[in-house]
Design an enzyme around this catalytic site. Structure first.
Site, PDB file in Angstrom:
ATOM      1  N   GLU A  12       0.817  -1.221   0.000  1.00 19.06           N
ATOM      2  CA  GLU A  12       0.000   0.000   0.000  1.00 19.06           C
ATOM      3  C   GLU A  12       0.851   1.272   0.000  1.00 19.06           C
ATOM      4  OE1 GLU A  12      -4.119  -1.668   1.994  1.00 19.06           O
ATOM      5  OE2 GLU A  12      -2.466  -1.200   3.347  1.00 19.06           O
ATOM      6  N   ASP A 196     -11.773  -6.727  -3.068  1.00 20.01           N
ATOM      7  CA  ASP A 196     -12.587  -7.955  -2.973  1.00 20.01           C
ATOM      8  C   ASP A 196     -13.976  -7.570  -2.476  1.00 20.01           C
ATOM      9  OD1 ASP A 196     -10.740  -7.809  -0.305  1.00 20.01           O
ATOM     10  OD2 ASP A 196     -12.773  -8.456   0.161  1.00 20.01           O
TER      11      ASP A 196
HETATM   12  N1  ADE Z   1      -9.309  -5.358   3.372  1.00 18.67           N
HETATM   13  C1  ADE Z   1      -9.526  -5.696   2.078  1.00 18.67           C
HETATM   14  N2  ADE Z   1     -10.449  -6.674   1.998  1.00 18.67           N
HETATM   15  C2  ADE Z   1     -10.827  -6.961   3.258  1.00 18.67           C
HETATM   16  C3  ADE Z   1     -11.728  -7.886   3.814  1.00 18.67           C
HETATM   17  N3  ADE Z   1     -12.454  -8.709   3.058  1.00 18.67           N
HETATM   18  N4  ADE Z   1     -11.851  -7.927   5.164  1.00 18.67           N
HETATM   19  C4  ADE Z   1     -11.124  -7.089   5.944  1.00 18.67           C
HETATM   20  N5  ADE Z   1     -10.252  -6.209   5.458  1.00 18.67           N
HETATM   21  C5  ADE Z   1     -10.094  -6.132   4.125  1.00 18.67           C
END
Ligand code: ADE
Length: 230
Positions: A12, A196
């Site tokens: 990041e 995601d």
């Molecule tokens: N950061 C990116 N995706 C995530 C997820 N599914 N749960 C927690 N933090 C995240």
């Protein structure tokens, strides 16, 4: 004015470090801090490691040890809002802790006495982000981001967080940074690009899209640094 930029993971902040100049590296409290310059602005960049405790430590260090006057967070998040797709950007208008629970004592989820369920981000920095997005033709979502010490890969948990906190995205650091900055009266801003959808495919999607989404967020943050007038 010194601007802190933090992420949670190396991926990041690496896209930021590619573009900054005059870098000085300092090791402190089991972490690395990069003092640097970008377009005439003084920056301190660090990744905290994952989760609320590490993020709180890094945010407090950036402010108290390095003297940062405002803090920008750049990173990735899981989408809750079905309109958010991989690579889309969301800015937090407020942050809450979805795993903070003393409901046994009659308090709402995310609340502890003398705290707040939802901490608002700085409105000037949100306006800067909207200006950058408008100039670049980027669609920027704005909404509540829920934070917890859990990687959410479960549709039921995601729906619960959506229902209880009216959240649009979730991640693992933002609200703890919000608590620190709010207490120390430092303006802060949280930007996330979606990696995601916090569902059963989240682990695979996260691994696939972490790097590309982190870069989307980092590139936007650098445009914001340029646009910040102070
Ligand atoms: N950061 C990116 N995706 C995530 C997820 N599914 N749960 C927690 N933090 C995240």
């Amino acid at each position: 004015m010194k601007i802190a930029i933090m992420g949670a993971m190396p991926e990041e902040i690496e896209p930021l470090l590619l573009h900054v100049e005059n870098v000085t590296k300092t090791e402190y409290a089991a972490n690395t801090y990069y003092e640097a310059e970008y377009k005439g602005k003084e920056l301190v960049i660090a990744y905290s490691k994952i989760g609320k405790v590490f993020a709180a430590l890094t945010a407090a260090t950036l402010i108290e040890k390095f003297g940062c006057d405002l803090l920008l967070f750049s990173g990735v998040a899981g989408a809750i809002d079905p309109d958010l797709e991989i690579g889309d950007l969301i800015i937090a208008d407020g942050l809450c802790q979805h795993d903070l629970d003393i409901t046994a004592f009659g308090h709402p989820h995310g609340y502890v006495p003398e705290g707040e369920v939802c901490i608002a981000t700085d409105s000037y920095l949100r306006d800067v982000a909207k200006g950058v997005a408008a100039r670049k033709g980027i669609v920027l979502k704005e909404g509540i981001i829920a934070t917890g010490d859990q990687f959410v890969a479960n549709a039921e948990r995601k729906s619960w967080i959506a229902k209880i906190f009216d959240a649009h995205a979730l991640e693992m650091e933002g609200a703890s940074v919000a608590v620190v900055c709010n207490a120390l009266e430092v303006p802060f801003f949280i930007l996330r690009a979606i990696s995601d959808s916090a569902d059963m495919d989240a682990g695979f999607d996260f691994d696939t899209f972490l790097e590309s989404s982190a870069k989307v967020s980092a590139d936007f943050i650098l445009d914001m640094v340029e646009a910040i007038e102070k």
